[in-house]
Design a protein around this motif. Structure first.
Motif, short mmCIF file in Angstrom:
data_model
loop_
_atom_site.label_atom_id
_atom_site.label_comp_id
_atom_site.label_asym_id
_atom_site.label_seq_id
_atom_site.Cartn_x
_atom_site.Cartn_y
_atom_site.Cartn_z
N LYS A 49 0.81 -1.22 0.00
CA LYS A 49 0.00 0.00 0.00
C LYS A 49 0.84 1.27 0.00
CE LYS A 49 -3.73 -2.15 2.66
NZ LYS A 49 -4.48 -2.06 3.92
N ILE A 50 2.15 1.13 0.21
CA ILE A 50 3.02 2.30 0.29
C ILE A 50 3.11 2.97 -1.08
CG2 ILE A 50 5.39 3.10 0.68
CD1 ILE A 50 5.68 0.78 2.67
N VAL A 51 2.96 4.28 -1.09
CA VAL A 51 3.10 5.05 -2.33
C VAL A 51 4.41 5.82 -2.22
CG1 VAL A 51 2.11 6.86 -3.77
CG2 VAL A 51 0.61 5.29 -2.52
N TRP A 52 5.38 5.44 -3.03
CA TRP A 52 6.68 6.07 -3.00
C TRP A 52 6.66 7.34 -3.84
CZ3 TRP A 52 9.92 4.37 0.50
CH2 TRP A 52 9.77 3.06 0.96
N PRO A 53 7.40 8.37 -3.42
CA PRO A 53 7.43 9.61 -4.21
C PRO A 53 8.21 9.38 -5.52
CG PRO A 53 8.97 9.76 -2.39
CD PRO A 53 8.19 8.49 -2.20
N SER A 54 7.85 10.16 -6.52
CA SER A 54 8.55 10.07 -7.80
C SER A 54 9.91 10.75 -7.69
CB SER A 54 7.73 10.74 -8.89
OG SER A 54 7.65 12.13 -8.65
N ARG A 55 10.74 10.59 -8.72
CA ARG A 55 12.05 11.25 -8.72
C ARG A 55 11.87 12.76 -8.68
NH1 ARG A 55 17.00 8.95 -10.42
NH2 ARG A 55 16.81 6.73 -10.75
N LYS A 56 10.88 13.27 -9.41
CA LYS A 56 10.65 14.71 -9.46
C LYS A 56 10.25 15.24 -8.08
CE LYS A 56 8.00 18.25 -11.85
NZ LYS A 56 6.99 18.53 -12.85
N GLU A 57 9.34 14.54 -7.39
CA GLU A 57 8.93 14.96 -6.05
C GLU A 57 10.10 14.92 -5.08
OE1 GLU A 57 4.27 13.53 -5.86
OE2 GLU A 57 5.85 12.06 -5.49
N THR A 58 10.92 13.88 -5.18
CA THR A 58 12.09 13.76 -4.31
C THR A 58 13.07 14.90 -4.57
OG1 THR A 58 11.83 11.37 -4.30
CG2 THR A 58 13.95 12.23 -3.58
N TRP A 59 13.32 15.22 -5.85
CA TRP A 59 14.24 16.31 -6.21
C TRP A 59 13.73 17.65 -5.69
CZ3 TRP A 59 18.93 17.43 -7.38
CH2 TRP A 59 19.23 18.64 -7.96
N ILE A 60 12.45 17.94 -5.91
CA ILE A 60 11.87 19.21 -5.48
C ILE A 60 11.93 19.34 -3.96
CG2 ILE A 60 9.71 20.50 -5.30
CD1 ILE A 60 9.06 19.51 -8.13
N THR A 61 11.60 18.28 -3.26
CA THR A 61 11.63 18.31 -1.80
C THR A 61 13.06 18.50 -1.30
OG1 THR A 61 9.71 16.85 -1.76
CG2 THR A 61 10.97 17.05 0.28
N SER A 62 14.01 17.84 -1.92
CA SER A 62 15.42 17.98 -1.51
C SER A 62 15.90 19.40 -1.72
CB SER A 62 16.30 17.01 -2.30
OG SER A 62 15.91 15.69 -2.05
N VAL A 63 15.55 20.02 -2.84
CA VAL A 63 15.95 21.40 -3.11
C VAL A 63 15.31 22.34 -2.09
CG1 VAL A 63 15.76 23.30 -4.78
CG2 VAL A 63 16.43 21.03 -5.55
N MET A 64 14.05 22.11 -1.77
CA MET A 64 13.37 22.95 -0.79
C MET A 64 14.06 22.85 0.58
SD MET A 64 9.41 22.35 -1.87
CE MET A 64 8.76 23.21 -0.47
N VAL A 65 14.43 21.66 0.96
CA VAL A 65 15.12 21.47 2.25
C VAL A 65 16.46 22.19 2.23
CG1 VAL A 65 16.27 19.75 3.71
CG2 VAL A 65 13.97 19.32 2.86
N PHE A 66 17.20 22.07 1.13
CA PHE A 66 18.49 22.74 1.03
C PHE A 66 18.33 24.25 1.13
CE2 PHE A 66 22.08 24.43 -1.51
CZ PHE A 66 23.12 23.94 -0.74
N ILE A 67 17.32 24.81 0.45
CA ILE A 67 17.07 26.26 0.52
C ILE A 67 16.73 26.67 1.95
CG2 ILE A 67 15.46 28.07 -0.19
CD1 ILE A 67 15.39 26.68 -2.96
N MET A 68 15.89 25.90 2.64
CA MET A 68 15.52 26.24 4.02
C MET A 68 16.74 26.17 4.94
SD MET A 68 12.50 27.24 3.93
CE MET A 68 12.26 27.43 5.67
N VAL A 69 17.62 25.22 4.72
CA VAL A 69 18.84 25.12 5.53
C VAL A 69 19.71 26.34 5.30
CG1 VAL A 69 21.01 23.83 5.80
CG2 VAL A 69 18.83 22.62 5.76
#
Length: 95
Positions: A49-69
């Protein structure tokens, strides 16, 4: 630790039974035990039942975290610099 709110703002006191009577508490139905094979089958079913994020979602989230840091680092650098300047000014008055 926060206290739970109850109607009327009071905690219910201990319930006492009239003299000579006992109070029983029903714990509800007991959960049936399952065999190890059933357990692992249920684990696999939940895993599907687990829905894994796509590569695009993972990339966008990683960039957002880097910007916030980076923003947090700049913020704390500025605050630290201002506090250092203020501290040195206060110490200079005493000298």
């Amino acid at each position: 630790m926060a206290k739970a709110k109850t109607p009327g703002g009071r905690r219910p006191g201990p319930q006492t039974a009239p003299a000579g009577q006992t109070v029983t508490v029903d714990a509800g139905p007991a959960k049936p035990r399952v065999s190890p094979m059933q357990f692992f089958a249920q684990v696999r079913a939940e895993g599907r039942k687990i829905v894994w994020p796509s590569r695009k979602e993972t990339w966008i989230t990683s960039v957002m975290v880097f910007i916030m840091v980076l923003l947090a680092a700049v913020f704390f650098f500025v605050v630290d610099s201002l506090l250092t300047i203020a501290f040195r000014a206060i110490i200079a008055f005493g000298s």
